[in-house]
Design an enzyme around this catalytic site. Structure first.
Site, short mmCIF file in Angstrom:
data_model
loop_
_atom_site.label_atom_id
_atom_site.label_comp_id
_atom_site.label_asym_id
_atom_site.label_seq_id
_atom_site.Cartn_x
_atom_site.Cartn_y
_atom_site.Cartn_z
N GLU A 125 0.88 -1.18 0.00
CA GLU A 125 0.00 0.00 0.00
C GLU A 125 0.91 1.22 0.00
O GLU A 125 1.48 1.58 1.03
CB GLU A 125 -0.90 -0.02 1.25
N CYS A 129 -2.05 9.76 2.48
CA CYS A 129 -1.64 9.17 1.20
C CYS A 129 -2.66 9.40 0.10
O CYS A 129 -2.32 9.42 -1.07
CB CYS A 129 -1.36 7.69 1.35
P1 NAD Z 1 8.24 4.64 4.98
O1 NAD Z 1 8.19 3.84 3.73
O2 NAD Z 1 9.41 5.48 5.25
O3 NAD Z 1 8.10 3.66 6.27
C1 NAD Z 1 7.08 2.70 6.38
C2 NAD Z 1 7.53 1.58 7.30
O4 NAD Z 1 8.67 0.96 6.74
C3 NAD Z 1 7.92 2.01 8.71
O5 NAD Z 1 7.40 1.08 9.63
C4 NAD Z 1 9.43 2.01 8.69
O6 NAD Z 1 9.99 1.65 9.93
C5 NAD Z 1 9.74 0.94 7.67
N1 NAD Z 1 10.99 1.23 6.93
C6 NAD Z 1 11.49 2.45 6.61
N2 NAD Z 1 12.64 2.31 5.89
C7 NAD Z 1 12.87 0.99 5.77
C8 NAD Z 1 13.89 0.21 5.17
N3 NAD Z 1 14.91 0.79 4.55
N4 NAD Z 1 13.80 -1.14 5.23
C9 NAD Z 1 12.77 -1.73 5.85
N5 NAD Z 1 11.77 -1.05 6.45
C10 NAD Z 1 11.81 0.29 6.43
O7 NAD Z 1 6.90 5.50 4.98
P2 NAD Z 1 6.43 6.59 6.02
O8 NAD Z 1 7.29 7.79 5.92
O9 NAD Z 1 6.23 5.97 7.37
O10 NAD Z 1 4.97 6.93 5.44
C11 NAD Z 1 4.78 7.81 4.38
C12 NAD Z 1 4.56 7.07 3.07
O11 NAD Z 1 3.59 6.06 3.22
C13 NAD Z 1 4.04 7.99 1.99
O12 NAD Z 1 4.64 7.66 0.76
C14 NAD Z 1 2.55 7.66 1.94
O13 NAD Z 1 1.91 7.94 0.72
C15 NAD Z 1 2.59 6.20 2.22
N6 NAD Z 1 1.29 5.76 2.74
C16 NAD Z 1 0.52 4.95 1.98
C17 NAD Z 1 -0.71 4.57 2.47
C18 NAD Z 1 -1.63 3.68 1.69
O14 NAD Z 1 -2.56 3.18 2.29
N7 NAD Z 1 -1.41 3.44 0.43
C19 NAD Z 1 -1.14 5.02 3.71
C20 NAD Z 1 -0.30 5.85 4.44
C21 NAD Z 1 0.92 6.21 3.96
#
Ligand code: NAD
Length: 469
Positions: free
Chosen positions: A226, A260
């Site tokens: 997602e 998002c």
């Molecule tokens: P992110 O991708 O930085 O982090 C998401 C999760 O992944 C966190 O739990 C984090 O600890 C983990 N993570 C981060 N870097 C990682 C790595 N290198 N390896 C493994 N795991 C890792 O996202 P964010 O900043 O927490 O959220 C914002 C993003 O999420 C935006 O792009 C937003 O559009 C998206 N989002 C999508 C939805 C949806 O339902 N489609 C909903 C909310 C947010």
């Protein structure tokens, strides 16, 4: 802050520290024992989840306010009530969802019984982001538990208040032999992803989505991703600007733009822009007063890193409304930018904050062409008094979801799937779609052990068939 609370760090055979081995082994054993399969067990977990939400309502509002300054109304409708509705919906429908689904047969198997059985995958891993830190951990969890899986849940390390409650309070309401919350960021998530898991459900950025998918290939683990992106919002010339301004501003500035599915940018003609700007100004003043920084209805940016990123984006194009920021408060005013170039950062990356650029197009055709030149968005919005224009936008573009003259209210409906397409993700959930996501749909064909005469026709030699050719 390593591994599950109460689980010591262990060394892997390669000598590296692995905080998760114990937890994963415990969960896998619980799954293999069949403990999570009965409907009664699943219902008890869902009821526990419901009690967690009910009994900790104020605590959850408080930590959401601590993490994001979320106004209580926004916390209630987009997190607490939404999660509770998903729990209630799953409890109401659990028996029906779990039932085998009989399927028709044909001449190949006239007397056989054919059905689809919904089986739990086993050990599933849910990884969540920080922007709706309750909703985006618990809504997937509802379906994972309803489907009879054991679950490892990893909240975002960035929304620390909510993370702490999920780690310390939520497990008290669930069977801990089948459920664990793990803490940590990229490093810990990466370590966990090295293990063999049966399903990975990831919500976050496309960048990390690729990392998760790459890790999943090692064990051929199925994934739901997602993700995010830039959601276009087309505004037709024939719209009432004040109505559009109210709707677009609410969905853009809700949760301080850290959503998002928020409209990321507006596409409209220069004439519509002239009418939209005063309407947006009047809406913003009505929503947040003359000084939005002192408004109780506007949240804050999650951390300094995101604040600095957004402050840089304020330098793109020209500020038409807002534009103020305050570093110590992580405050960014509800902002509208105009004269924005497609090549500027604000039009290249997902904004994820209270900034709304307007890009000029001359027609709906040009808007469609602009949208189709880019990655497929998670959501797409079209405002017009003409249903023809809305339908044209719907027919000639692709996105995870679509809103005509409205924002992302569909998100609260468990009757429809939520998920991206292309760069905005793969897979879908909410309501029964979450249950299905976390279930393997196993086709079963049960034939009578006798009646061999009926089946003999298919065996070689294929004399009759060959003669017909
Ligand atoms: P992110 O991708 O930085 O982090 C998401 C999760 O992944 C966190 O739990 C984090 O600890 C983990 N993570 C981060 N870097 C990682 C790595 N290198 N390896 C493994 N795991 C890792 O996202 P964010 O900043 O927490 O959220 C914002 C993003 O999420 C935006 O792009 C937003 O559009 C998206 N989002 C999508 C939805 C949806 O339902 N489609 C909903 C909310 C947010």
């Amino acid at each position: 802050r390593r591994g599950s609370p109460g689980h010591p760090v262990q060394a892997t055979p390669s000598g590296r520290m692995d905080p998760f081995e114990d937890t994963l082994r415990r969960l896998r054993e619980a799954f293999n024992s069949g403990h999570t399969r009965p409907a009664e067990f699943r219902a008890a977990q869902l009821q526990g989840l419901g009690r967690f939400l009910q009994e900790n309502k104020q605590l959850l509002r408080d930590v959401l306010a601590q993490d994001l300054h979320k106004p209580a109304f926004e916390a209630d409708i987009s997190e607490l009530i939404l999660c509770q509705n998903e729990v209630d919906y799953a409890l109401k429908n659990l028996q029906a969802w779990m039932k085998d689904e009989p399927r028709s047969t044909n001449l190949v198997s006239p007397l056989d019984s054919v059905f689809i059985r919904k089986e739990p995958f086993g050990l599933v891993f849910i990884i969540a982001p920080w922007n709706y830190p309750l909703n985006l951990t618990l809504v997937p969890l509802v379906g994972a538990l309803a489907a009879g899986n054991c679950v490892v849940l990893k909240p975002s390390e960035i929304s620390q208040g909510t993370e702490k409650v999920l780690a310390e309070v939520l497990p008290q309401y669930l069977d801990q032999s089948c459920f664990a919350v793990v803490l940590g960021g990229p490093q810990e998530t990466g370590q966990l992803l090295e293990h063999e898991l049966d399903y990975i459900f990831f919500t976050g950025s496309p960048r990390v989505g690729k990392i998760v998918m790459t890790a999943a290939t090692k064990h051929l683990t199925p994934v739901t991703l997602e993700l995010g992106g830039k959601n276009p919002c087309y505004v037709d010339d024939n719209c009432d600007p004040q109505t559009v301004a109210n709707r677009v501003a609410w969905f853009r500035y809700f949760n301080t733009g850290q959503t998002c599915v928020a409209p990321d940018y507006v596409l409209c003609s220069p004439e519509m822009q002239e009418r939209l700007l005063p309407a947006l100004q009047s809406t913003i003043t009505r929503f947040y007063g003359d000084d939005p920084q002192s408004s109780p209805n506007l949240g804050r940016i999650i951390n300094q890193k995101q604040f600095q990123r957004l402050r840089t984006l304020l330098g793109c194009g020209r500020v038409a409304i807002g534009g103020q920021s305050n570093e110590s408060d992580r405050y960014i005013a509800p902002t509208v930018l105009v004269d924005v170039q497609e090549t500027e950062p604000v039009m290249q990356e997902e904004i994820f904050g209270p900034i709304l650029p307007i890009v000029n197009v001359q027609s709906v055709d040009e808007a469609i062409e602009f949208i189709n030149r880019r990655e497929k968005p998670l959501d797409l919005y079209a405002f017009s008094n003409s249903s023809q224009v809305v339908n044209q936008m719907l027919k000639r573009t692709s996105s995870g979801s679509f809103g005509g003259n409205e924002g992302f209210t569909y998100i609260s409906l468990p009757s429809v799937p939520f998920g991206g397409v292309g760069h905005s993700g793969m897979g879908r959930y909410h309501g029964k779609f979450t249950f299905d996501t976390f279930s393997h749909h196993r086709t079963c064909l049960l034939a009578p052990s006798g009646l061999e005469k009926l089946k003999e026709i298919r065996y070689p030699p294929y004399t009759d068939w060959n003669q017909q050719l």
